[in-house]
Scaffold this motif. Structure first.
Motif, PDB file in Angstrom:
ATOM      1  N   ALA A 379      40.227  35.332  34.896  1.00 11.42           N
ATOM      2  CA  ALA A 379      39.584  36.645  34.847  1.00 11.42           C
ATOM      3  C   ALA A 379      40.250  37.451  33.741  1.00 11.42           C
ATOM      4  CB  ALA A 379      39.711  37.369  36.185  1.00 11.42           C
ATOM      5  N   ILE A 380      39.495  37.730  32.659  1.00 12.01           N
ATOM      6  CA  ILE A 380      40.029  38.465  31.508  1.00 12.01           C
ATOM      7  C   ILE A 380      38.934  39.361  30.945  1.00 12.01           C
ATOM      8  CG2 ILE A 380      40.927  38.266  29.139  1.00 12.01           C
ATOM      9  CD1 ILE A 380      42.245  35.668  29.901  1.00 12.01           C
ATOM     10  N   ASP A 381      39.290  40.592  30.643  1.00 14.51           N
ATOM     11  CA  ASP A 381      38.369  41.548  30.016  1.00 14.51           C
ATOM     12  C   ASP A 381      37.043  41.666  30.770  1.00 14.51           C
ATOM     13  OD1 ASP A 381      40.048  42.398  28.040  1.00 14.51           O
ATOM     14  OD2 ASP A 381      39.335  40.997  26.520  1.00 14.51           O
ATOM     15  N   GLY A 382      37.128  41.706  32.082  1.00 10.19           N
ATOM     16  CA  GLY A 382      35.923  41.883  32.883  1.00 10.19           C
ATOM     17  C   GLY A 382      35.102  40.630  33.073  1.00 10.19           C
ATOM     18  N   GLU A 383      35.480  39.519  32.491  1.00 12.12           N
ATOM     19  CA  GLU A 383      34.767  38.253  32.624  1.00 12.12           C
ATOM     20  C   GLU A 383      35.518  37.334  33.582  1.00 12.12           C
ATOM     21  OE1 GLU A 383      31.870  37.687  31.258  1.00 12.12           O
ATOM     22  OE2 GLU A 383      31.785  39.476  30.008  1.00 12.12           O
ATOM     23  N   TYR A 384      34.746  36.534  34.349  1.00 14.88           N
ATOM     24  CA  TYR A 384      35.353  35.635  35.334  1.00 14.88           C
ATOM     25  C   TYR A 384      34.722  34.262  35.188  1.00 14.88           C
ATOM     26  CZ  TYR A 384      36.450  33.540  39.903  1.00 14.88           C
ATOM     27  OH  TYR A 384      36.868  32.691  40.908  1.00 14.88           O
ATOM     28  N   ARG A 385      35.548  33.218  35.033  1.00 21.60           N
ATOM     29  CA  ARG A 385      35.043  31.856  34.896  1.00 21.60           C
ATOM     30  C   ARG A 385      35.906  30.926  35.749  1.00 21.60           C
ATOM     31  NH1 ARG A 385      32.134  34.687  32.453  1.00 21.60           N
ATOM     32  NH2 ARG A 385      31.176  34.410  30.381  1.00 21.60           N
ATOM     33  N   THR A 386      35.310  29.799  36.145  1.00 20.20           N
ATOM     34  CA  THR A 386      36.052  28.787  36.899  1.00 20.20           C
ATOM     35  C   THR A 386      35.769  27.414  36.307  1.00 20.20           C
ATOM     36  OG1 THR A 386      34.299  28.373  38.511  1.00 20.20           O
ATOM     37  CG2 THR A 386      35.880  30.142  39.013  1.00 20.20           C
ATOM     38  N   PHE A 387      36.667  26.490  36.627  1.00 23.22           N
ATOM     39  CA  PHE A 387      36.474  25.088  36.255  1.00 23.22           C
ATOM     40  C   PHE A 387      36.994  24.250  37.418  1.00 23.22           C
ATOM     41  CE2 PHE A 387      37.978  21.052  34.572  1.00 23.22           C
ATOM     42  CZ  PHE A 387      36.928  20.648  33.760  1.00 23.22           C
ATOM     43  N   GLY A 388      36.183  23.306  37.892  1.00 22.05           N
ATOM     44  CA  GLY A 388      36.578  22.495  39.031  1.00 22.05           C
ATOM     45  C   GLY A 388      36.368  23.243  40.337  1.00 22.05           C
ATOM     46  N   ALA A 389      37.081  22.821  41.378  1.00 21.53           N
ATOM     47  CA  ALA A 389      36.914  23.387  42.723  1.00 21.53           C
ATOM     48  C   ALA A 389      37.946  24.475  42.966  1.00 21.53           C
ATOM     49  CB  ALA A 389      37.058  22.285  43.775  1.00 21.53           C
ATOM     50  N   VAL A 390      37.440  25.695  43.289  1.00 21.20           N
ATOM     51  CA  VAL A 390      38.324  26.833  43.562  1.00 21.20           C
ATOM     52  C   VAL A 390      37.801  27.577  44.780  1.00 21.20           C
ATOM     53  CG1 VAL A 390      38.907  27.064  41.112  1.00 21.20           C
ATOM     54  CG2 VAL A 390      37.075  28.457  42.089  1.00 21.20           C
ATOM     55  N   PRO A 391      38.650  28.328  45.478  1.00 26.22           N
ATOM     56  CA  PRO A 391      38.193  29.132  46.614  1.00 26.22           C
ATOM     57  C   PRO A 391      37.448  30.374  46.116  1.00 26.22           C
ATOM     58  CG  PRO A 391      40.504  29.534  46.231  1.00 26.22           C
ATOM     59  CD  PRO A 391      40.110  28.447  45.278  1.00 26.22           C
ATOM     60  N   PRO A 392      36.755  31.096  47.014  1.00 28.51           N
ATOM     61  CA  PRO A 392      36.070  32.333  46.610  1.00 28.51           C
ATOM     62  C   PRO A 392      37.045  33.329  45.983  1.00 28.51           C
ATOM     63  CG  PRO A 392      35.407  31.684  48.821  1.00 28.51           C
ATOM     64  CD  PRO A 392      36.543  30.789  48.445  1.00 28.51           C
ATOM     65  N   ARG A 393      36.528  34.169  45.113  1.00 32.75           N
ATOM     66  CA  ARG A 393      37.392  35.081  44.369  1.00 32.75           C
ATOM     67  C   ARG A 393      38.122  36.041  45.303  1.00 32.75           C
ATOM     68  NH1 ARG A 393      35.908  38.871  39.088  1.00 32.75           N
ATOM     69  NH2 ARG A 393      38.095  39.130  38.433  1.00 32.75           N
ATOM     70  N   GLU A 394      37.470  36.494  46.344  1.00 27.46           N
ATOM     71  CA  GLU A 394      38.137  37.402  47.270  1.00 27.46           C
ATOM     72  C   GLU A 394      39.324  36.724  47.949  1.00 27.46           C
ATOM     73  OE1 GLU A 394      37.845  40.624  47.710  1.00 27.46           O
ATOM     74  OE2 GLU A 394      36.444  40.519  46.018  1.00 27.46           O
ATOM     75  N   ALA A 395      39.178  35.441  48.258  1.00 28.90           N
ATOM     76  CA  ALA A 395      40.295  34.711  48.857  1.00 28.90           C
ATOM     77  C   ALA A 395      41.451  34.592  47.862  1.00 28.90           C
ATOM     78  CB  ALA A 395      39.840  33.335  49.317  1.00 28.90           C
ATOM     79  N   GLN A 396      41.114  34.408  46.582  1.00 29.72           N
ATOM     80  CA  GLN A 396      42.153  34.350  45.556  1.00 29.72           C
ATOM     81  C   GLN A 396      42.924  35.665  45.490  1.00 29.72           C
ATOM     82  OE1 GLN A 396      40.832  32.860  41.706  1.00 29.72           O
ATOM     83  NE2 GLN A 396      39.044  31.906  42.651  1.00 29.72           N
ATOM     84  N   ARG A 397      42.172  36.783  45.479  1.00 34.22           N
ATOM     85  CA  ARG A 397      42.826  38.096  45.423  1.00 34.22           C
ATOM     86  C   ARG A 397      43.757  38.281  46.618  1.00 34.22           C
ATOM     87  NH1 ARG A 397      37.377  40.257  44.104  1.00 34.22           N
ATOM     88  NH2 ARG A 397      37.311  40.790  41.883  1.00 34.22           N
ATOM     89  N   ALA A 398      43.276  37.897  47.792  1.00 33.74           N
ATOM     90  CA  ALA A 398      44.071  38.077  49.006  1.00 33.74           C
ATOM     91  C   ALA A 398      45.337  37.228  48.970  1.00 33.74           C
ATOM     92  CB  ALA A 398      43.237  37.727  50.235  1.00 33.74           C
ATOM     93  N   ALA A 399      45.224  36.017  48.428  1.00 37.97           N
ATOM     94  CA  ALA A 399      46.404  35.151  48.338  1.00 37.97           C
ATOM     95  C   ALA A 399      47.442  35.749  47.406  1.00 37.97           C
ATOM     96  CB  ALA A 399      45.995  33.761  47.862  1.00 37.97           C
ATOM     97  N   PHE A 400      46.984  36.257  46.267  1.00 35.64           N
ATOM     98  CA  PHE A 400      47.945  36.818  45.323  1.00 35.64           C
ATOM     99  C   PHE A 400      48.546  38.109  45.861  1.00 35.64           C
ATOM    100  CE2 PHE A 400      49.198  35.747  40.969  1.00 35.64           C
ATOM    101  CZ  PHE A 400      50.110  36.764  40.742  1.00 35.64           C
ATOM    102  N   ASP A 401      47.726  38.929  46.524  1.00 38.43           N
ATOM    103  CA  ASP A 401      48.255  40.161  47.110  1.00 38.43           C
ATOM    104  C   ASP A 401      49.326  39.868  48.154  1.00 38.43           C
ATOM    105  OD1 ASP A 401      46.620  41.690  45.540  1.00 38.43           O
ATOM    106  OD2 ASP A 401      45.067  41.965  47.072  1.00 38.43           O
ATOM    107  N   ALA A 402      49.128  38.761  48.896  1.00 43.39           N
ATOM    108  CA  ALA A 402      50.072  38.423  49.969  1.00 43.39           C
ATOM    109  C   ALA A 402      51.359  37.813  49.427  1.00 43.39           C
ATOM    110  CB  ALA A 402      49.421  37.453  50.954  1.00 43.39           C
ATOM    111  N   LEU A 403      51.270  37.091  48.308  1.00 40.38           N
ATOM    112  CA  LEU A 403      52.417  36.295  47.866  1.00 40.38           C
ATOM    113  C   LEU A 403      52.983  36.693  46.518  1.00 40.38           C
ATOM    114  CD1 LEU A 403      51.034  32.767  48.821  1.00 40.38           C
ATOM    115  CD2 LEU A 403      52.524  34.227  50.171  1.00 40.38           C
ATOM    116  N   GLY A 404      52.180  37.330  45.661  1.00 37.47           N
ATOM    117  CA  GLY A 404      52.595  37.529  44.286  1.00 37.47           C
ATOM    118  C   GLY A 404      53.056  38.936  43.988  1.00 37.47           C
ATOM    119  N   THR A 405      53.689  39.086  42.822  1.00 37.21           N
ATOM    120  CA  THR A 405      54.103  40.386  42.316  1.00 37.21           C
ATOM    121  C   THR A 405      53.702  40.482  40.855  1.00 37.21           C
ATOM    122  OG1 THR A 405      56.280  39.521  41.724  1.00 37.21           O
ATOM    123  CG2 THR A 405      56.058  40.576  43.878  1.00 37.21           C
ATOM    124  N   GLU A 406      53.536  41.704  40.392  1.00 35.18           N
ATOM    125  CA  GLU A 406      53.130  41.934  39.002  1.00 35.18           C
ATOM    126  C   GLU A 406      54.136  41.298  38.043  1.00 35.18           C
ATOM    127  OE1 GLU A 406      50.503  43.325  36.181  1.00 35.18           O
ATOM    128  OE2 GLU A 406      50.321  43.737  38.317  1.00 35.18           O
TER     129      GLU A 406
END
Length: 783
Positions: A379-406
């Protein structure tokens, strides 16, 4: 002295079972194995005996109690005592000087011994073993025993072949019934990756063993003492006499002793396996324990001679070197392939012919070619792309919010465990490697669940059993080592250090590509600063080191930096600096000064009596010639891990604080030279009063010398940690000194101490960045 009863006794040790074996003080067992004799002597001219093993009469004909306080020559003769004394006086490392060839006795009663020496504080420990072959030992003799092994190891073309060769050759050399390569994983569980054995024995190859089988204090000793021999598992420990060492008033530290007695839990563990004798050789990578060559015997006592053990240890060292070489070769091959793909991606991204998100996810190569994965999202400059098998974008956001830091690289191989809401996506996202660029923008790689089977040597969940003894019940090691298969779920294949390094590098490149103008400048400055701060500080033998950095308010990039630079002669230079200003200019100046200072530190003359001052003087000359607008304050402490001596110099920087283990913290008195880039020609320096430091004459500023005793800590910091707008600078430094007094006692762990100092000394309204670097000499016996 005629009887052991005249000496003070140690209090009885706490009974050891599996509830407390991880805390067992295995370095001070108070006894030795009986296949040799141990003497502890003072390092004086007479080598006065202070402690011996109780079996000394069998070797030297003197009762143990009667030897205490006597010179060594009365026990072994003048010639043998002189041989020991000469080595003690001349050898830098006694462990590397042995064995000393000793002939004891007279007339027809001449006995030859190998004497293994090492220091314990102000004492020398001497261990005598009967020599079994031609003495003295020689390098050529050892090499002759291992020539075939060396040739086979050197010609091995793969790691698997390397493993197989070393177990075959060690078994041929030592005669043990079974020899294994035992490799540790990141959690210190072990796996048998190679094995050579008698045909009649069942195989351990491929079996795993839980980390509790070799507790942390045992692993620490394996890193310190590289070979461990137990010739007879059923031996009776031989106590030391007296039990209390008369020099230290406590038990004798046997960490480096060849004869050191074995934990009763480990003995019971070996007996439960049917082992009658064992030997282990430590395998190290970058000074850390990688694994063991484990040798087992099942048919009675087995004691290879010292010369055989020395040859086997030599093979272990050679194997470690070949192992590192082969792993580095494989890493290099992978790195070159990844580098080629990354270069192609970056060239296309910079061409501007397509959207960056499309370049990263479509065609080839793309991000999936950089890091092996099941899918990738961008996800860059308002554009979102995927390649291969990935979870829904909302699930990705939730995972990073739970585990990641800026700004951090997020790596997890067990999302269902660490972020339970991701469990429903385990088929595509059981593992995640990701980073944010800003806000909702970033890159993430995903790996699916990898269901795997692990064969354990016995059920790791039942690693103990209740053993009834008299009226009580104790926990003893398990007795079953039959193959036990576990199915591991909810785990993805782990991300490697190489994967994390590629992700971090890609993030840096994308930050430079994505953001134009001021935003790009701010991120670039922050990136420059982040890239210059060490990802991890180098390990320093015998010391702990930790660092803290807090950026300036409102995201402004300041000029603070810290560093710890290993020097060729074994010393380490600790550095804290602060460039005047903020933003890209300050970060650029910091980069130049930091890199120049690292070069000067590495290039310093080992004979220079004032290395810290010398490198700062060179840095000042560089700034005057090439960076005329730059102003920076810098403190350098060149520290010798062997002696604990720190030589400190400051150019405009706040003086360090010494946190003594036995007294109040003090501010190190060091004359502060002008800041780098601000020296005034012809300005004469005056000698400051020396309280915590010892001044050494040096043009352009004095050097303070502080010797860190065990438990002492040295704090280097920037003014952002101590200064407040309404106070004089000295007030903040005194506040840090006073806070350190109470914090050191309340927080014995170094990380907790630094957290406390940051919390209590940092002004929340201060808009400058702040840095703290703590170095502490480990207390005695702390691993």
């Amino acid at each position: 002295m005629s009887g052991a009863g005249e000496f003070p006794e140690m209090p009885p040790p706490e009974p050891v079972d599996l509830t407390n074996c991880d805390r067992e003080p295995i370095h001070i067992p108070g006894s030795v194995q009986p296949h040799g004799v141990l003497l502890a002597v003072r390092a004086d001219d007479d080598l006065t005996v202070v402690q011996v093993s109780a079996n000394i009469a069998e070797t030297l004909g003197r009762e143990a109690a009667a030897t205490i306080g006597r010179p060594l020559r009365e026990l072994v003769g003048d010639a043998a005592a002189k041989a020991v004394r000469d080595v003690v006086r001349t050898a830098f490392d006694l462990r590397g000087a042995g064995p000393v060839d000793l002939v004891v006795g007279d007339g027809h009663d001449l006995r030859r011994y190998d004497a293994l020496l090492h220091r314990v504080g102000e004492q020398v420990v001497i261990e005598l073993q009967a020599a079994r072959s031609t003495r003295p030992l020689s390098y050529s003799g050892t090499y002759a025993r291992t020539r075939q092994s060396v040739l086979r190891l050197s010609s091995s073309s793969s790691l698997t072949e390397l493993y197989d060769v070393v177990v075959e050759e060690v078994r041929r050399l030592t005669g043990f019934d079974r020899v294994m390569v035992y490799r540790f994983d990141a959690a210190w569980n072990g796996e048998v990756v190679a094995e050579a054995k008698l045909d009649r024995l069942n195989s351990f190859h491929g079996l795993h063993y839980p980390a509790t089988d070799i507790p942390a204090q045992a692993r620490a000793l394996y890193e310190r003492s590289w070979l461990r021999l137990i010739p007879d598992v059923d031996y009776r420990p031989v106590p030391l006499v007296p039990a209390v060492n008369i020099v230290t008033g406590g038990p004798l530290d046997l960490s480096d002793a060849w004869l050191r007695s074995v934990s009763p839990i480990h003995i019971e563990y070996l007996q439960n396996m049917g082992v009658t004798a064992s030997m282990s050789i430590s395998l190290l990578r970058d000074g850390r324990l990688w694994g063991l060559i484990a040798c087992h015997h099942y048919s009675g006592r087995h004691e290879p001679g010292y010369e055989i053990c020395a040859a086997a240890e030599f093979l272990g060292h050679l194997f470690s070197l070949r192992l590192v070489s082969r792993e580095n070769e494989q890493t290099l091959e992978s790195t070159l392939a990844t580098r080629e793909a990354l270069d192609q991606i970056l060239v296309e991204a910079q061409s501007g012919g397509a959207l960056l998100v499309d370049v990263l996810t479509s065609g080839g190569p793309n991000l999936a070619d950089l890091i092996d994965c099941g899918g990738v999202s961008v996800a860059i400059d308002g554009e979102y792309r995927t390649f291969g098998a990935v979870p829904p974008r909302e699930a990705q956001r939730a995972a990073f919010d739970a585990l990641g830091t800026e700004g951090a690289i997020l790596a997890c191989d067990a999302l269902p465990r660490d972020a339970p809401h991701m469990a429903e996506h385990r088929d595509v996202a059981c593992g995640i490697l990701a980073f944010r660029l800003s806000g909702d923008e970033g890159v993430a790689w995903f790996r699916p669940e990898t269901v795997r089977t692990v064969d354990w040597g016995g059920d790791p969940r039942n690693k103990e059993l209740n053993a009834r003894e008299a009226a009580g019940v104790r926990l003893s090691p398990r007795r079953s080592f039959d193959r036990w298969r576990e199915v591991v779920r909810d785990r993805a294949r782990p991300w490697s250090a190489h994967d994390l390094a590629i992700a971090a590098e890609l993030r840096q490149h994308l930050l430079r590509l994505v953001y134009p103008g001021a935003r790009r400048g701010a991120d670039l400055a922050r990136l420059m600063q982040e890239s210059l701060l060490p990802e991890r500080l180098p390990p320093i033998p015998g010391f702990e080191i930790e660092a803290w950095y807090d950026p300036a308010a409102a995201g402004r990039v300041g000029g603070d930096w810290y560093d710890a630079v290993p020097m060729p002669d074994g010393r380490v230079a600790l550095i804290v600096g602060d460039v005047a200003g903020h933003g890209v200019a300050a970060a650029g100046t910091m980069a130049q000064l930091r890199n120049a200072l690292r070069a000067y530190v590495v290039d310093v003359d080992p004979a220079d009596p004032r290395p810290a001052r010398s490198v700062l003087d060179r840095l000042d000359r560089l700034a005057a010639a090439l960076l005329p607008e730059a102003i920076a304050t810098v403190a350098v402490a060149v520290t010798d891990p062997v002696t604990g001596l720190a030589q400190i110099a400051s150019s405009g920087h706040p003086p360090p604080v010494l946190l003594s283990a036995v007294g109040e913290p003090v501010v190190v008195e060091v004359e502060i030279a002008p800041p780098v880039g601000a020296a005034i020609p012809g300005l004469a320096a005056t000698r400051p009063p020396a309280t915590a430091g010892e001044a050494v004459d040096a043009p352009g500023g004095w050097t303070a010398r502080v010797r860190l005793a065990p438990g002492d800590a040295l704090a280097l910091f920037s003014d952002g940690l101590t200064e407040r707008r309404t106070e004089a600078p000295d007030v903040g430094i005194e506040r840090l000194r006073a806070q350190a007094d109470g914090a050191a006692a309340a927080h014995p762990d170094l990380r907790g101490l630094g957290d406390s100092l940051f919390r209590t000394c940092r002004d929340p309204d201060n808009d400058d960045d702040a840095t703290l670097l703590l170095l502490r000499r480990r207390p005695p016996h702390q691993p």
